[in-house]
Design a protein around this motif. Structure first.
Motif, PDB file in Angstrom:
ATOM      1  N   UNK A   1       1.030  -0.931   0.068  1.00  0.00           N
ATOM      2  CA  UNK A   1      -0.303   0.286  -0.120  1.00  0.00           C
ATOM      3  C   UNK A   1       0.817   1.664   0.036  1.00  0.00           C
ATOM      4  N   UNK A   2       1.939   1.612   0.710  1.00  0.00           N
ATOM      5  CA  UNK A   2       2.697   2.161   0.782  1.00  0.00           C
ATOM      6  C   UNK A   2       3.432   2.806  -0.119  1.00  0.00           C
ATOM      7  N   UNK A   3       3.557   1.543  -1.218  1.00  0.00           N
ATOM      8  CA  UNK A   3       4.372   1.681  -2.587  1.00  0.00           C
ATOM      9  C   UNK A   3       3.167   1.611  -3.420  1.00  0.00           C
ATOM     10  N   UNK A   4       2.971   1.806  -3.582  1.00  0.00           N
ATOM     11  CA  UNK A   4       1.523   2.556  -3.845  1.00  0.00           C
ATOM     12  C   UNK A   4       1.319   4.020  -4.381  1.00  0.00           C
ATOM     13  N   UNK A   5       0.863   3.604  -2.911  1.00  0.00           N
ATOM     14  CA  UNK A   5       1.322   5.565  -2.627  1.00  0.00           C
ATOM     15  C   UNK A   5       1.994   6.448  -3.376  1.00  0.00           C
ATOM     16  N   UNK A   6       3.173   5.956  -3.188  1.00  0.00           N
ATOM     17  CA  UNK A   6       4.283   7.182  -3.197  1.00  0.00           C
ATOM     18  C   UNK A   6       4.773   7.073  -4.616  1.00  0.00           C
TER      19      UNK A   6
ATOM     20  N   UNK B   1      -6.578   6.855  -7.901  1.00  0.00           N
ATOM     21  CA  UNK B   1      -6.118   5.846  -8.608  1.00  0.00           C
ATOM     22  C   UNK B   1      -6.239   4.656  -8.077  1.00  0.00           C
ATOM     23  N   UNK B   2      -5.304   4.275  -7.031  1.00  0.00           N
ATOM     24  CA  UNK B   2      -5.569   2.676  -6.296  1.00  0.00           C
ATOM     25  C   UNK B   2      -6.462   1.987  -6.249  1.00  0.00           C
ATOM     26  N   UNK B   3      -7.267   3.463  -6.266  1.00  0.00           N
ATOM     27  CA  UNK B   3      -9.243   2.578  -5.371  1.00  0.00           C
ATOM     28  C   UNK B   3      -9.564   1.749  -7.296  1.00  0.00           C
ATOM     29  N   UNK B   4      -9.446   3.059  -8.267  1.00  0.00           N
ATOM     30  CA  UNK B   4     -10.243   3.164  -9.439  1.00  0.00           C
ATOM     31  C   UNK B   4      -9.463   1.452  -9.880  1.00  0.00           C
ATOM     32  N   UNK B   5      -8.062   1.220  -9.924  1.00  0.00           N
ATOM     33  CA  UNK B   5      -7.530  -0.501 -10.188  1.00  0.00           C
ATOM     34  C   UNK B   5      -7.649  -1.432  -9.170  1.00  0.00           C
ATOM     35  N   UNK B   6      -8.119  -1.206  -8.427  1.00  0.00           N
ATOM     36  CA  UNK B   6      -8.563  -2.148  -7.358  1.00  0.00           C
ATOM     37  C   UNK B   6     -10.062  -2.380  -7.480  1.00  0.00           C
ATOM     38  N   UNK B   7     -10.567  -1.317  -8.312  1.00  0.00           N
ATOM     39  CA  UNK B   7     -12.260  -1.875  -8.093  1.00  0.00           C
ATOM     40  C   UNK B   7     -12.997  -3.346  -8.681  1.00  0.00           C
ATOM     41  N   UNK B   8     -12.051  -3.892  -9.486  1.00  0.00           N
ATOM     42  CA  UNK B   8     -13.027  -5.375 -10.303  1.00  0.00           C
ATOM     43  C   UNK B   8     -12.223  -6.156  -8.775  1.00  0.00           C
ATOM     44  N   UNK B   9     -13.091  -7.458  -9.277  1.00  0.00           N
ATOM     45  CA  UNK B   9     -12.920  -8.300  -8.669  1.00  0.00           C
ATOM     46  C   UNK B   9     -11.480  -8.939  -8.660  1.00  0.00           C
ATOM     47  N   UNK B  10     -11.038 -10.151  -8.465  1.00  0.00           N
ATOM     48  CA  UNK B  10      -9.758 -11.034  -8.422  1.00  0.00           C
ATOM     49  C   UNK B  10     -10.260 -12.160  -8.188  1.00  0.00           C
TER      50      UNK B  10
END
Length: 297
Positions: free
Chosen positions: A223-228, A271-280
């Motif tokens: 999470x920290x890496x994605x935010x940065x 942007x992270x939320x948008x990228x992770x919005x679809x189920x895996x």
């Protein structure tokens, strides 16, 4: 260095935060009661109170016997306890038996101890502790002075946090302190463990994710890496170490990012939320990798 929940275990009744009326009552009956039953949630301080009673009675450590009833459940164990209880103290005038998880004693073992709990030797004290009082026989309960050790309220929880932070020179924001209060539900041991765990954390979202104990520390690193918007190699290396279910990781990342947004403005979190919005569920690890890549390109 000892963990904080060991280092700051109360040494006197005055240091025992919360349950003030209970402590006053116990101190008032010590001169006429020898058998106690403490019940309450795990981590509320039952065993600590028992040890404080031993100190209040000035019982030498050599005459303090702590027994885990989970390992001593049989009637033979109970008979051995009875036999040793009648022996004189080793180093003083009194002795005490602290029996944890007393509900684990067998029915026959409980029956065997009834008489000594009702009429203990004048120099001997018994303190039974349990998280499941409903499993302790009514006959045992009738021979004990029974007390419920309750979780502490929010005011005392903050008081405990402030005391530890002052003693340890920990600088902790009011938001993180409140997260500890909200998540630990008044359990003193859990509160002190949480302070120890978050002592170097300044990010509210990270604190929230860690204290709920639902998030692998490596997921926090992700999470920290994605935010940065770290370099892809750094993120890829973190992903290689993650073996958890990708859908669980997705929920953790979404929760982290939501907390970041709720606690202040951040341009990367959406942007992270948008990228992770679809189920895996179907894409699995490939979906997780793609979501991470899309978050930082």
């Amino acid at each position: 260095m000892k963990p904080l929940h060991i280092e700051y275990r109360p040494e006197t009744f005055d240091e025992f935060i919360g349950n003030d009326a209970l402590v006053r009552n116990i101190k008032g009956v010590l001169n006429r009661t020898q058998t106690f039953l403490f019940h309450g949630m795990r981590g509320c301080g039952k065993t600590t109170l028992a040890r404080l009673i031993a100190k209040e009675l000035q019982i030498n450590k050599m005459d303090v016997y702590e027994i885990d009833a989970a390992d001593k459940t049989s009637v033979d164990d109970a008979r051995q306890l009875k036999a040793t209880a009648f022996l004189s103290p080793l180093a003083g005038k009194k002795k005490i038996y602290i029996i944890d998880e007393c509900h684990r004693l067998s029915g026959n073992a409980m029956d065997s101890l009834l008489k000594i709990f009702e009429e203990p030797p004048k120099f001997c004290y018994f303190i039974l502790c349990t998280t499941e009082p409903e499993k302790v026989s009514a006959t045992i309960k009738s021979r004990c002075k029974s007390y419920e050790v309750k979780p502490i309220d929010d005011e005392n929880a903050l008081r405990l946090i402030d005391w530890i932070c002052t003693e340890e020179k920990i600088v902790m924001s009011s938001k993180i302190k409140q997260i500890i209060v909200d998540e630990c539900n008044g359990i003193p041991r859990e509160i002190v463990i949480a302070v120890d765990m978050l002592r170097a954390i300044t990010d509210v979202a990270e604190a929230e994710a860690l204290i709920t104990n639902k998030t692998n520390p490596k997921v926090i690193d992700l999470c920290r890496a994605l935010l940065k918007k770290e370099k892809w190699k750094i993120i890829a290396d973190i992903l290689k170490e993650l073996n958890e279910d990708p859908e669980s990781i997705r929920y953790a990342v979404l929760g982290y990012m939501s907390s970041v947004l709720l606690n202040g403005d951040n341009k990367q979190a959406p942007f992270v939320i948008s990228s992770f919005s679809e189920s895996f569920i179907y894409s699995k690890k490939a979906g997780l990798v793609l979501a991470c890549y899309q978050s930082v390109i």
